[in-house]
Design a protein around this motif. Structure first.
Motif, mmCIF file in Angstrom:
data_model
loop_
_atom_site.group_PDB
_atom_site.id
_atom_site.type_symbol
_atom_site.label_atom_id
_atom_site.label_comp_id
_atom_site.label_asym_id
_atom_site.label_seq_id
_atom_site.Cartn_x
_atom_site.Cartn_y
_atom_site.Cartn_z
ATOM 1 N N VAL A 92 -0.934 14.272 -1.133
ATOM 2 C CA VAL A 92 0.478 13.878 -1.079
ATOM 3 C C VAL A 92 1.205 14.561 -2.228
ATOM 4 O O VAL A 92 0.626 14.823 -3.283
ATOM 5 C CB VAL A 92 0.709 12.348 -1.171
ATOM 6 C CG1 VAL A 92 0.113 11.619 0.014
ATOM 7 C CG2 VAL A 92 0.206 11.782 -2.469
ATOM 8 N N ASN A 101 6.571 13.170 2.992
ATOM 9 C CA ASN A 101 5.115 13.223 2.951
ATOM 10 C C ASN A 101 4.514 12.751 4.267
ATOM 11 O O ASN A 101 3.518 13.297 4.739
ATOM 12 C CB ASN A 101 4.575 12.363 1.807
ATOM 13 C CG ASN A 101 4.484 13.145 0.511
ATOM 14 O OD1 ASN A 101 3.577 13.949 0.341
ATOM 15 N ND2 ASN A 101 5.434 12.938 -0.387
ATOM 16 N N ARG A 150 -0.100 4.656 -1.727
ATOM 17 C CA ARG A 150 -0.290 6.055 -1.297
ATOM 18 C C ARG A 150 -1.396 6.164 -0.269
ATOM 19 O O ARG A 150 -1.305 6.934 0.684
ATOM 20 C CB ARG A 150 -0.611 6.948 -2.490
ATOM 21 C CG ARG A 150 0.575 7.138 -3.393
ATOM 22 C CD ARG A 150 0.203 8.034 -4.553
ATOM 23 N NE ARG A 150 1.097 7.755 -5.662
ATOM 24 C CZ ARG A 150 1.300 8.585 -6.678
ATOM 25 N NH1 ARG A 150 0.656 9.734 -6.724
ATOM 26 N NH2 ARG A 150 2.120 8.259 -7.633
#
Ligand SMILES: Nc1ncnc2c1ncn2[C@@H]1O[C@H](COP(=O)(O)OP(=O)(O)O)[C@@H](O)[C@H]1O
Ligand SMILES: [Mg+2]
Length: 257
Positions: A92, A101, A150
């Motif tokens: 990412v 992303n 994430r």
């Protein structure tokens, strides 16, 4: 659980020159299950998933999806066949937005080729919410998200783009304990959908016990143990983790010091 594995590997062999990294590995993964893949450094875990993800061609053996033999020449082939891989380093870009992303390389554009940001923001928000993260503003930079978020972003992205097998390479290893639990929760939400098979690579025996339906232990490119939690009852999981006999030897050596 489905009656046939979504993904099956039969006697997979991968050699790098004279070195055998996988020595004939069998693995079945069913939709709706978490299958933990455990083993010490160098056991062959990454080689196995890279073979499943179309990064390496197997030297011998066969991969099947829903019973049909498949050959992946590129990672794109594997991805098109429903294999979504979330690598440890995640790929990412922290400076780009969550949405950018999410869609990296697969952006939605209108007929003039202009990015359709509103639609992409909505999809990103909805897909993240489905697996438990309510990101209020997906136009914010990924750098503002926690490590656990994430991981969730990468998982949501893989699912949105069609993953039926989700391969997670050590998704909890670089995180603090609270973040680790967030990722385990995300995995269980994906599992609850019932239509996705998860391969969970981990060093962490506790995490594996918390979420895995089945476990396979690799050592030196060989499967040294595999089964459901019930089937592995009574097996010395810690010893399997360490690659079999080595652990017992080490215990003796340590005791003798
Ligand atoms: N591209 C490669 N060329 C040569 N040897 C490799 C390559 N990739 C992995 N290996 C070797 O294969 C073995 C298994 O590695 P790997 O699959 O990365 O293990 P793990 O992910 O379980 O730590 C290791 O001994 C490693 O050095
Ligand atoms: Mg590895």
């Amino acid at each position: 659980m489905a009656d046939q594995p979504f993904l099956r590997c039969e006697k997979l062999v991968k050699r790098f020159g004279p070195f055998t990294a996988l020595g004939g590995v069998d693995l079945d993964v069913y939709s709706g299950e978490v299958h933990a893949l455990l083993g010490d450094n160098g056991a062959g875990k990454s080689t196995l998933i890279k073979t499943l993800a179309g990064v390496h061609a197997p030297t011998e053996g066969q991969i099947y999806i829903e019973g049909a033999p498949v050959t992946f020449r590129t990672p794109r082939d594997a991805s098109n066949a429903g294999i979504g891989t979330v690598y440890q380093d995640l790929a990412v870009n922290p400076l780009m937005s969550v949405t950018r992303n999410f869609f990296m390389g697969r952006e939605l554009t209108n007929s003039f080729g202009v990015l359709n940001m509103k639609q992409m923001d909505e999809i990103t928000h909805d897909e993240m919410l489905k697996i438990g993260i309510d990101i209020s503003d997906p136009s914010q930079a990924v750098g503002t998200m926690s490590g656990g978020q994430r991981q969730t972003l990468a998982i949501a992205r893989a699912i949105h783009f069609g993953a039926k097998v989700l391969i997670l390479d050590e998704p909890t290893s670089a995180l603090g304990q609270k973040q680790q639990m967030e990722v385990l929760k995300t995995m269980m939400r994906v599992r609850a959908r019932g239509d996705i098979a998860i391969i969970f690579i981990t060093h962490n025996e506790i995490h594996s016990k918390l979420v895995a339906d089945r476990m396979t232990f690799l050592a030196l490119g060989q499967v040294i143990g595999s089964g459901t939690k019930a089937e592995l009852e009574g097996e010395d999981i810690r010893r399997l983790m360490a690659g079999g006999a080595e652990m017992a030897d080490l215990e003796q050596e340590l005791a003798a010091i």
